[in-house]
Design a protein around this motif. Structure first.
Motif, PDB file in Angstrom:
ATOM      1  N   ALA A 161       2.684   1.757   0.451  1.00 15.43           N
ATOM      2  CA  ALA A 161       0.801   1.522   1.700  1.00 15.43           C
ATOM      3  C   ALA A 161       1.324   1.975   2.816  1.00 15.43           C
ATOM      4  CB  ALA A 161       0.371   0.199   1.773  1.00 15.43           C
ATOM      5  N   GLU A 174      -2.494   1.031   6.605  1.00 14.31           N
ATOM      6  CA  GLU A 174      -3.490   0.527   5.164  1.00 14.31           C
ATOM      7  C   GLU A 174      -2.196  -1.160   5.230  1.00 14.31           C
ATOM      8  OE1 GLU A 174      -4.126   0.843   0.551  1.00 14.31           O
ATOM      9  OE2 GLU A 174      -3.053   2.136   1.334  1.00 14.31           O
ATOM     10  N   ARG A 185      -3.968  -6.140   5.511  1.00  9.52           N
ATOM     11  CA  ARG A 185      -3.898  -5.814   3.610  1.00  9.52           C
ATOM     12  C   ARG A 185      -3.901  -7.143   3.078  1.00  9.52           C
ATOM     13  NH1 ARG A 185      -0.125  -4.655  -0.086  1.00  9.52           N
ATOM     14  NH2 ARG A 185      -1.587  -3.458  -1.568  1.00  9.52           N
ATOM     15  N   PRO A 221      -1.646  -0.612  -2.746  1.00  6.27           N
ATOM     16  CA  PRO A 221      -2.822   0.553  -2.320  1.00  6.27           C
ATOM     17  C   PRO A 221      -3.540   0.736  -3.014  1.00  6.27           C
ATOM     18  CG  PRO A 221      -0.270   0.820  -2.499  1.00  6.27           C
ATOM     19  CD  PRO A 221      -0.757  -0.279  -3.792  1.00  6.27           C
TER      20      PRO A 221
END
Length: 285
Positions: free
Chosen positions: A46, A50, A54, A60
């Motif tokens: 990722a 992000e 998360r 991702p």
């Protein structure tokens, strides 16, 4: 004849009976191992933005290999080489010393050899943190501070007691008749060691190799205390490259962890049969 077959039939059926409790426990343990690995790999793919906040189990949205490129360009090959050299040094010292020591402990049952073996096993109960200061003084007196030897020597010393214990258990499975047959042929202890003990103790030696290599590969305390420059830095200290006063580059950090685990995983795949054999005893007993 029929009575014998009927007697062995229930015995076979009992040995093949399924164990649902063990199956469920194995599945739960597999999930405990796989889920963190999956989360680590997906997060390493990722982007930095992000990765923050998360869901670790969610793939991702835009996978990228930029984190792995960053790791490879940030000195990872140098740290990997140092770690491999340290692991090889530890393995060479541990195997070179523990095999003869275990052979003497098994074959020589005198008072002094038994006392020395029990004294060596006391090292299992001594934590490394308790002797860091004396070790630091010894490392500086030997003029090996801030070098790979400062990592190799104490790591090998702390891996020796467990390694000797593993090999003693392996060598005790070698039959006394084998030693007597070689003694009748006029074999010296050195010849017994190289022609009898080492070939029959390959499983135990493989176990010791993997154990001592893991001690060097995952070691953090000795590299942290006994090295300070960039030249002898190993993988565990290289992770600090992704930690700064402004935050942690989580994807790059996890990418480095993933790359660090690949070599040891490959070694395990190659030597897994010998490892299991060594843990169970010679010949898988």
């Amino acid at each position: 004849m029929s009575h014998r077959s009927t007697a062995t039939a229930p015995r076979r059926s009992r040995s093949r009976r399924s164990n649902p409790v063990a199956g469920v426990a194995s599945f739960v343990w597999l999930l405990i191992v796989i889920i963190p690995l999956y989360a680590m790999i997906t997060t390493s793919l990722a982007g930095p933005e992000e990765a923050v906040g998360r869901n670790a189990l969610k793939p991702p949205s835009d996978p990228t290999l930029d984190n792995y490129s960053l790791v490879l360009e940030s000195g990872f090959p140098h740290y990997l080489l140092n770690t491999a050299l340290a692991a090889l040094g530890v393995v060479a010292i541990v195997v070179g010393l523990s095999v003869p020591l275990a052979f003497v402990a098994v074959r020589n049952r005198g008072f002094w050899s038994g006392s020395a073996f029990r004294l060596l096993l006391l090292g299992v109960a001594i934590p490394a943190q308790a002797v860091v200061v004396p070790l630091y003084l010894m490392i500086t007196k030997l003029n090996v501070y801030d070098s790979l030897w400062a990592i190799v020597l104490p790591t090998a010393a702390f891996a020796m007691p467990v390694s000797v214990l593993i090999l003693v258990g392996t060598l005790r499975d070698i039959s006394e008749e084998s030693y007597e047959a070689m003694a009748i042929d006029g074999a010296s202890p050195t010849r017994m060691l190289f022609q009898l003990v080492i070939p029959l103790a390959k499983g135990g030696i493989s176990t010791v190799i993997i154990f001592s290599a893991l001690q060097a590969w995952n070691g953090f305390l000795f590299p942290l205390i006994f090295t300070q420059s960039e030249e002898p830095r190993v993988l565990t200290l290289g992770l600090y490259n992704y930690v700064s006063q402004f935050g942690v580059n989580i994807p790059a950090l996890l990418a480095s962890v993933v790359l660090s685990g690949v070599p040891i995983f490959v070694v395990y795949l190659v030597a897994r049969r010998a490892l299991v054999s060594g843990l169970m005893g010679v010949g898988g007993k």
